[in-house]
Design an enzyme around this catalytic site. Sequence first.
Site, mmCIF file in Angstrom:
data_model
loop_
_atom_site.group_PDB
_atom_site.id
_atom_site.type_symbol
_atom_site.label_atom_id
_atom_site.label_comp_id
_atom_site.label_asym_id
_atom_site.label_seq_id
_atom_site.Cartn_x
_atom_site.Cartn_y
_atom_site.Cartn_z
ATOM 1 C CG MET A 30 44.138 34.699 37.842
ATOM 2 S SD MET A 30 45.211 34.982 36.422
ATOM 3 C CE MET A 30 44.900 36.697 36.107
ATOM 4 C CG HIS A 34 38.214 43.226 43.305
ATOM 5 N ND1 HIS A 34 36.974 42.841 42.868
ATOM 6 C CD2 HIS A 34 39.071 42.947 42.298
ATOM 7 C CE1 HIS A 34 37.072 42.389 41.638
ATOM 8 N NE2 HIS A 34 38.339 42.418 41.263
ATOM 9 C CG HIS A 37 37.826 38.459 43.278
ATOM 10 N ND1 HIS A 37 38.749 39.481 43.332
ATOM 11 C CD2 HIS A 37 38.010 37.841 42.089
ATOM 12 C CE1 HIS A 37 39.475 39.472 42.224
ATOM 13 N NE2 HIS A 37 39.040 38.507 41.444
ATOM 14 C CG ASP A 150 37.413 39.052 33.095
ATOM 15 O OD1 ASP A 150 38.278 39.641 32.443
ATOM 16 O OD2 ASP A 150 37.360 39.082 34.337
ATOM 17 C CD GLN A 153 37.900 34.487 32.443
ATOM 18 O OE1 GLN A 153 39.098 34.596 32.229
ATOM 19 N NE2 GLN A 153 37.368 34.735 33.630
ATOM 20 C CB VAL A 176 31.169 44.237 41.910
ATOM 21 C CG1 VAL A 176 31.165 45.093 43.168
ATOM 22 C CG2 VAL A 176 30.301 42.993 42.111
ATOM 23 C CG MET A 184 35.106 46.937 42.143
ATOM 24 S SD MET A 184 34.895 46.335 43.810
ATOM 25 C CE MET A 184 34.114 47.787 44.522
ATOM 26 C CB SER A 186 43.243 42.193 40.481
ATOM 27 O OG SER A 186 42.246 41.320 40.963
HETATM 28 O O1 PAF Z 1 39.227 35.561 35.606
HETATM 29 C C1 PAF Z 1 40.277 35.141 36.135
HETATM 30 O O2 PAF Z 1 40.675 35.586 37.212
HETATM 31 C C2 PAF Z 1 41.093 34.069 35.422
HETATM 32 O O3 PAF Z 1 41.069 34.237 34.057
HETATM 33 C C3 PAF Z 1 40.659 32.643 35.811
HETATM 34 C C4 PAF Z 1 39.232 32.349 35.371
HETATM 35 C C5 PAF Z 1 40.779 32.448 37.314
HETATM 36 C C6 PAF Z 1 41.569 31.622 35.123
HETATM 37 O O4 PAF Z 1 42.903 31.788 35.491
#
Ligand code: PAF
Length: 288
Positions: A30, A34, A37, A150, A153, A176, A184, A186
Amino acid sequence: MEIIKSTAEAQHLADTIRNSGRLIGLVPTMGALHKGHLALIDAVSEQVDVTILTIFVNPTQFGPNEDFNRYPRQLEADIQLAESVDADYLFCPEVSDMYPGGELTQVQVSGLPDHLCGLSRPGHFTGVTTVVAKLFNILKPHVAIFGEKDMQQAIIIKKMVRDLNFDVRILTLPIVREADGLAMSSRNQYLSHEDRIQAVKLFQSLNFAKEMVLTGEKHVEVIREAMTRFITGGTSAVIDYVSFADPDTLDDLSELPAGSQVLIALAVKFGSTRLIDNLMVKVPQFQD
Ligand code: PAF
């Protein structure tokens, strides 16, 4: 790095890459990039020929009282960061292109979202799985990567991929951390100076929880109580959850089964900023 904004163009690009026999790696984000990512981009680009980064602040995964409007959007800075690593394409669609009106078909994994973050963020994971399924269909990746911060997720996306036979391999990358151990995120940039200092207690509490498990404590309530006292003592922190879960089902455990893997996960609010962190621990086999 080439920037693509339209879903139609992105689909055409993915077809062209696939038809030329090259492997596509996907890093969905999203934005507000940082080092976590960038590590995802590095890791996936080692495995594929073409790496596609996506930046899309997905409205359907935010609840009505959450931070969709204030979520950091810093495309120019993100482009510079992504160009410093090995991203070949950036896909950053508009909301109107991803969700062009009318009723939306949703992808809902059952069971796993009814735990941990799903309890305080109803509908969140349906928003995530729906947008990730759309990204898989648009960009047709061979490999997609997600960060373990996450963890719920990542577990839910793996289940969606298995259940719906998506032809994509899911990789995950360890969290990280900042130099002091804070995971880390956002969202760390929302923290006040004082809360930023206190936020390191999340990682510290996970570490001493792990130590308690490794030295034989099996009663979750004892460990949770110690973690809660430590995190909230002298801080403005409010605990959302501290959970000891089976990493396959995400079911909450009250006693830790000897020899099993346990996911210790937490979510804590500093003001309106909600942070999450987790670690995995193997419960030792002690003789009673
Ligand atoms: O982890 C994230 O940044 C979001 O949940 C994702 C996987 C990009 C879905 O919008």
